[in-house]
Every structure is written in C-alpha cells, then in structure tokens.
Write a protein that holds these residues in place. Structure first.
Motif, PDB file in Angstrom:
ATOM      1  N   ASP A   4      30.211 -50.943  16.813  1.00  0.00           N
ATOM      2  CA  ASP A   4      31.591 -51.426  16.936  1.00  0.00           C
ATOM      3  C   ASP A   4      31.945 -52.486  15.897  1.00  0.00           C
ATOM      4  N   ASP A   5      30.949 -53.047  15.217  1.00  0.00           N
ATOM      5  CA  ASP A   5      31.256 -53.993  14.137  1.00  0.00           C
ATOM      6  C   ASP A   5      32.150 -53.328  13.093  1.00  0.00           C
ATOM      7  N   ARG A   6      31.945 -52.052  12.892  1.00  0.00           N
ATOM      8  CA  ARG A   6      32.721 -51.315  11.894  1.00  0.00           C
ATOM      9  C   ARG A   6      34.173 -51.158  12.346  1.00  0.00           C
ATOM     10  N   LEU A   7      34.382 -51.070  13.671  1.00  0.00           N
ATOM     11  CA  LEU A   7      35.747 -51.002  14.200  1.00  0.00           C
ATOM     12  C   LEU A   7      36.458 -52.326  13.986  1.00  0.00           C
ATOM     13  N   THR A   8      35.727 -53.416  14.144  1.00  0.00           N
ATOM     14  CA  THR A   8      36.293 -54.745  13.904  1.00  0.00           C
ATOM     15  C   THR A   8      36.736 -54.881  12.459  1.00  0.00           C
ATOM     16  N   LEU A   9      35.914 -54.390  11.554  1.00  0.00           N
ATOM     17  CA  LEU A   9      36.279 -54.424  10.139  1.00  0.00           C
ATOM     18  C   LEU A   9      37.486 -53.534   9.872  1.00  0.00           C
ATOM     19  N   GLY A  10      37.522 -52.365  10.502  1.00  0.00           N
ATOM     20  CA  GLY A  10      38.661 -51.461  10.322  1.00  0.00           C
ATOM     21  C   GLY A  10      39.964 -52.107  10.756  1.00  0.00           C
ATOM     22  N   ALA A  11      39.929 -52.859  11.860  1.00  0.00           N
ATOM     23  CA  ALA A  11      41.125 -53.555  12.344  1.00  0.00           C
ATOM     24  C   ALA A  11      41.524 -54.661  11.384  1.00  0.00           C
ATOM     25  N   ALA A  12      40.534 -55.363  10.829  1.00  0.00           N
ATOM     26  CA  ALA A  12      40.813 -56.443   9.880  1.00  0.00           C
ATOM     27  C   ALA A  12      41.431 -55.903   8.592  1.00  0.00           C
ATOM     28  N   LEU A  13      40.936 -54.767   8.125  1.00  0.00           N
ATOM     29  CA  LEU A  13      41.500 -54.145   6.920  1.00  0.00           C
ATOM     30  C   LEU A  13      42.950 -53.737   7.153  1.00  0.00           C
ATOM     31  N   ALA A  14      43.217 -53.199   8.343  1.00  0.00           N
ATOM     32  CA  ALA A  14      44.585 -52.793   8.679  1.00  0.00           C
ATOM     33  C   ALA A  14      45.503 -54.010   8.735  1.00  0.00           C
ATOM     34  N   LYS A  15      45.029 -55.085   9.341  1.00  0.00           N
ATOM     35  CA  LYS A  15      45.826 -56.306   9.435  1.00  0.00           C
ATOM     36  C   LYS A  15      46.127 -56.863   8.050  1.00  0.00           C
ATOM     37  N   ALA A  16      45.133 -56.859   7.177  1.00  0.00           N
ATOM     38  CA  ALA A  16      45.330 -57.357   5.818  1.00  0.00           C
ATOM     39  C   ALA A  16      46.304 -56.499   5.031  1.00  0.00           C
ATOM     40  N   ASP A  17      46.366 -55.223   5.378  1.00  0.00           N
ATOM     41  CA  ASP A  17      47.228 -54.276   4.658  1.00  0.00           C
ATOM     42  C   ASP A  17      48.586 -54.107   5.331  1.00  0.00           C
ATOM     43  N   GLY A  18      48.800 -54.808   6.468  1.00  0.00           N
ATOM     44  CA  GLY A  18      50.064 -54.678   7.192  1.00  0.00           C
ATOM     45  C   GLY A  18      50.222 -53.343   7.872  1.00  0.00           C
ATOM     46  N   ASP A  19      49.113 -52.752   8.291  1.00  0.00           N
ATOM     47  CA  ASP A  19      49.120 -51.437   8.929  1.00  0.00           C
ATOM     48  C   ASP A  19      48.772 -51.587  10.412  1.00  0.00           C
ATOM     49  N   ASP A  20      49.451 -50.848  11.266  1.00  0.00           N
ATOM     50  CA  ASP A  20      49.182 -50.913  12.710  1.00  0.00           C
ATOM     51  C   ASP A  20      47.969 -50.092  13.114  1.00  0.00           C
ATOM     52  N   LYS A  21      47.605 -49.147  12.280  1.00  0.00           N
ATOM     53  CA  LYS A  21      46.492 -48.258  12.600  1.00  0.00           C
ATOM     54  C   LYS A  21      45.216 -48.744  11.920  1.00  0.00           C
ATOM     55  N   PRO A  22      44.153 -48.974  12.679  1.00  0.00           N
ATOM     56  CA  PRO A  22      42.892 -49.438  12.087  1.00  0.00           C
ATOM     57  C   PRO A  22      42.378 -48.483  11.013  1.00  0.00           C
ATOM     58  N   SER A  23      41.809 -49.051   9.970  1.00  0.00           N
ATOM     59  CA  SER A  23      41.233 -48.238   8.902  1.00  0.00           C
ATOM     60  C   SER A  23      39.951 -47.561   9.386  1.00  0.00           C
ATOM     61  N   THR A  24      39.780 -46.326   8.972  1.00  0.00           N
ATOM     62  CA  THR A  24      38.576 -45.579   9.346  1.00  0.00           C
ATOM     63  C   THR A  24      37.507 -45.625   8.247  1.00  0.00           C
ATOM     64  N   LYS A  25      37.803 -46.318   7.162  1.00  0.00           N
ATOM     65  CA  LYS A  25      36.852 -46.362   6.047  1.00  0.00           C
ATOM     66  C   LYS A  25      35.486 -46.912   6.437  1.00  0.00           C
ATOM     67  N   PRO A  26      35.417 -47.977   7.269  1.00  0.00           N
ATOM     68  CA  PRO A  26      34.099 -48.497   7.630  1.00  0.00           C
ATOM     69  C   PRO A  26      33.231 -47.519   8.427  1.00  0.00           C
ATOM     70  N   MET A  27      33.837 -46.427   8.928  1.00  0.00           N
ATOM     71  CA  MET A  27      33.080 -45.454   9.716  1.00  0.00           C
ATOM     72  C   MET A  27      32.389 -44.411   8.843  1.00  0.00           C
ATOM     73  N   ARG A  28      32.493 -44.568   7.535  1.00  0.00           N
ATOM     74  CA  ARG A  28      31.903 -43.584   6.631  1.00  0.00           C
ATOM     75  C   ARG A  28      30.380 -43.687   6.553  1.00  0.00           C
ATOM     76  N   ALA A  29      29.825 -44.763   7.079  1.00  0.00           N
ATOM     77  CA  ALA A  29      28.368 -44.928   7.077  1.00  0.00           C
ATOM     78  C   ALA A  29      27.951 -45.646   8.348  1.00  0.00           C
ATOM     79  N   PRO A  30      26.743 -45.381   8.857  1.00  0.00           N
ATOM     80  CA  PRO A  30      26.297 -46.024  10.091  1.00  0.00           C
ATOM     81  C   PRO A  30      25.955 -47.502   9.918  1.00  0.00           C
ATOM     82  N   LEU A  31      25.679 -47.914   8.690  1.00  0.00           N
ATOM     83  CA  LEU A  31      25.334 -49.301   8.411  1.00  0.00           C
ATOM     84  C   LEU A  31      26.088 -49.808   7.201  1.00  0.00           C
TER      85      LEU A  31
END
Length: 213
Positions: free
Chosen positions: A53-80
C-alpha cells in the motif's frame, strides 16, 4: 562476472514481474552501494522502501501534486520501489552539488548490483519528483530532496530490456584544451621553455667593471 561485464550488460527493465527482493536480500547490496566515492564520508543519502500500500500512498501524492482527483497508477508498475533521497549534511568542504552526486552514485551502483543479482530495475523520475506533496508522502526533511525511484521486480521470461545506443567513447573522451595563443599572452611551449632554461648570470655594470676614474 567482472565489474566490466556487469556494467556492459546493465539495461533498464520497464516491465517486471511481481517478484521482489526481500529486505534481507537488499541489505548487503545497499551496504556495497554505499562504497561509492564520498568526500569526507558524509553519507549524504538514504533509501526508502515502498511496498504494498506504500505505492498507493505515492500514487495519491502524485495525483495531488498534479491536481488530479484520480490516484496515479504508475507506482504499481513494480512490486518494490526504492526512493533515492539526497540527505544533505552541513560541511565547509563538501558543497551541496557534490553530496547530490554521491546519492546519485549510490542509486546507480545499487541498480547495477540488483541487475547482477537477477532483478529487473529502472530508475524513474519525472516533473513531480520534487513537489511538496511527494516530499511529504516520503517524510522528507528540510535538508532532503528526492532523486527518483528505483522500480525493482523480477525479469520476465522471454522478455528483453530496453535497448541503449552504443556509446561513442572516442568522441566523449577528450583532452584538455590548449592554452591561450593571443598576441598578448605567451605560447604554452615558450613559457615552459623559459621556465626550464637555466638562468643567465647578470652582467655587472660597465662602470663598476672599469672602476672610477
């Protein structure tokens, strides 16, 4: 495998499997990566593990920084994901840019070690890397900056990593430029000749040589 072979075969893996090294497997690699040249041994860096779930936290942070309501899925491209942090130290001898170079050296060396150990790695950055929301998600301090993430996972069977163009070493390995040859400046060769030539004894004043009359 020699260090030369490991470097030559390294490539970025944009797609990896869900397998990932454990913390126990990472520790000796991180220790080895920390052997990079480090002026005054400041160790101006640290790494942050992002799993699950750390990757979900990062996805939400990327979305917030970009002014997007939908969390970014980019951090889910790798397990670590391994966040590379430049953690600057106060020093009168080692400037900030040199400390960032150390952190970058650690990240690159670690990517080589991970690749040699059989893991697929790619170093990702982007325009949102140093935004406030992303820094807060990683718990960065005022003296720290994010240099990106190493995305780590298994190497897919039958897949090939991204291709890199060969380096033209002859074009990139240059020589020191020649000294100035302006009219008001002596040529480099002449200056060296004058410096190495034996000094001539000064002639005595003719008047003192003749004596007083």
């Amino acid at each position: 495998m020699s260090a030369l072979d490991a470097v030559r075969r390294r490539a970025s893996w944009s797609r990896v499997t869900d397998d990932a090294p454990t913390r126990e497997q990472l520790l000796p690699l991180v220790e080895a990566a920390g052997r990079v040249a480090d002026h005054s041994s400041l160790r101006p860096w640290r790494l942050i593990e992002l799993r699950g779930d750390d990757r979900l936290t990062l996805g939400a942070a990327l979305a917030k920084a970009d002014g997007d309501d939908k969390p970014s899925t980019k951090p889910m491209r790798a397990p670590l994901l391994l966040a590379v942090v430049a953690s600057y130290r106060k020093s009168d001898k080692v400037p900030r840019w040199e400390q960032e170079a150390v952190a970058s050296g650690v990240a690159h060396t670690l990517s080589l070690l991970l690749d040699e150990a059989g893991w697929g790695v790619i170093w990702r950055t982007g325009g949102l890397t140093r935004t406030k929301a992303v820094a807060e998600a990683h718990g960065l301090k005022k003296n720290e900056e994010l240099l990106g993430w190493l995305y780590v996972g298994g190497k897919p069977d039958g897949k090939q990593p991204g291709r890199r163009k060969p380096v033209d070493a002859d074009a990139l390995l240059g020589a020191m430029p020649a000294a100035s040859t302006k009219d008001d400046a002596p040529a480099k060769g002449d200056a060296l000749k004058r410096a190495s030539a034996p000094k001539k004894k000064k002639k005595k004043d003719r008047a003192s040589k003749r004596g007083s009359r």
